[in-house]
Design an enzyme around this catalytic site. Structure first.
Site, mmCIF file in Angstrom:
data_model
loop_
_atom_site.group_PDB
_atom_site.id
_atom_site.type_symbol
_atom_site.label_atom_id
_atom_site.label_comp_id
_atom_site.label_asym_id
_atom_site.label_seq_id
_atom_site.Cartn_x
_atom_site.Cartn_y
_atom_site.Cartn_z
ATOM 1 N N CYS A 107 0.826 -1.210 0.000
ATOM 2 C CA CYS A 107 0.000 0.000 0.000
ATOM 3 C C CYS A 107 0.864 1.265 0.000
ATOM 4 O O CYS A 107 1.449 1.599 -1.028
ATOM 5 C CB CYS A 107 -1.002 -0.060 1.141
ATOM 6 N N HIS A 206 -3.070 -5.108 1.746
ATOM 7 C CA HIS A 206 -2.346 -5.320 3.010
ATOM 8 C C HIS A 206 -2.323 -6.796 3.393
ATOM 9 O O HIS A 206 -3.125 -7.215 4.231
ATOM 10 C CB HIS A 206 -3.061 -4.566 4.144
ATOM 11 N N GLU A 208 -0.496 -8.202 5.353
ATOM 12 C CA GLU A 208 -0.125 -8.312 6.775
ATOM 13 C C GLU A 208 -1.342 -8.308 7.680
ATOM 14 O O GLU A 208 -1.233 -8.578 8.875
ATOM 15 C CB GLU A 208 0.844 -7.176 7.156
#
Ligand code: GLN
Length: 227
Positions: A107, A206, A208
């Site tokens: 991002c 994302h 993560e």
């Protein structure tokens, strides 16, 4: 200059190969830094540990010198850029990227890796590295955040399930140079959202945040193959 934060302890949850461990055992965990100026640093540290790396925070040039690979997290690219200037990290980061350091940007991190930026703040600079034009907040103009199932070449393509991707005021890639491999497109819009150029990897979304470590595992493999 702001006061420099203390050097963090190494994160738990990783293993390194012991000196006396036989060859053929699990390979040593590469040291992967997370640029810890701003953004969702903790989530990347956790995902990297889950993907077999030894994660460390990077805020200073000497910490950057000590890593085999680097993640630039999601967050706000304008803030990251300003803090990188204050912490004297722009030039060291650019030098290591040009010298072949494996870097993954998610991002805001994708924005930081773009050679060309559209809709940036006035004067906003990137680290450069990937021959692509990225439009900042491109998806955000339509809807601030959404989730979408993205097939990713090599790691999440049939018969494997697609990658459940979280987009938050996300950029997209408008144009890529010939060296850039397009790994994924957002199905509803057809927009490019995951790319790779040699040791550099970037996603608009994302990984993560989802608990699915396939993108981080791909990146840790890229780091291992360079070390
Ligand atoms: N819009 C942010 C930026 O310009 C990126 C958003 C994110 O990382 N979730 O950096």
């Amino acid at each position: 200059m702001p006061s420099v934060p203390p050097v963090p302890e190494p994160e738990p949850g990783y293993r390194t190969r012991k000196e006396d461990e036989p060859a053929g055992a699990a390979p040593a965990a590469p040291v992967v830094g997370v640029l810890a100026l701003q953004g969702d640093v903790g989530e990347h540290l956790g995902a990297l540990a889950g993907a077999g790396a030894r994660p460390v925070r990077v805020r200073r040039p000497d910490e950057l010198d000590a890593v085999d690979g680097l993640v630039i997290p999601g967050g706000e690219s304008t803030t990251m850029w300003k803090l990188a200037l204050i912490f004297d990290l722009m030039d060291p980061l650019r030098k290591r990227i040009s010298a072949g350091l494996p870097v993954f940007g998610s991002c805001a991190g994708m924005i930081m890796l773009a050679d060309r930026l559209l809709d940036g703040m006035a004067g906003q600079e990137t680290l450069r590295g990937i021959d692509m034009t990225v439009r900042r907040n491109a998806f955000g103009r339509q809807v601030d955040s959404f989730e979408s199932d993205i097939p990713l070449a090599g790691i999440a393509s049939p018969p494997d399930p697609p990658f459940r991707a979280v987009f938050i005021r996300a950029p997209w890639v408008e144009e890529t140079g010939g060296q850039v491999e397009i790994i994924g497109r957002e199905p509803a819009t057809g927009r490019i959202v995951a790319v790779r150029q040699g040791p550099l990897l970037a996603t608009s979304f994302h990984p993560e945040l989802t608990g699915d470590t396939r993108v981080h595992r791909l990146f840790v493999d890229m780091v291992r193959n360079r070390t």
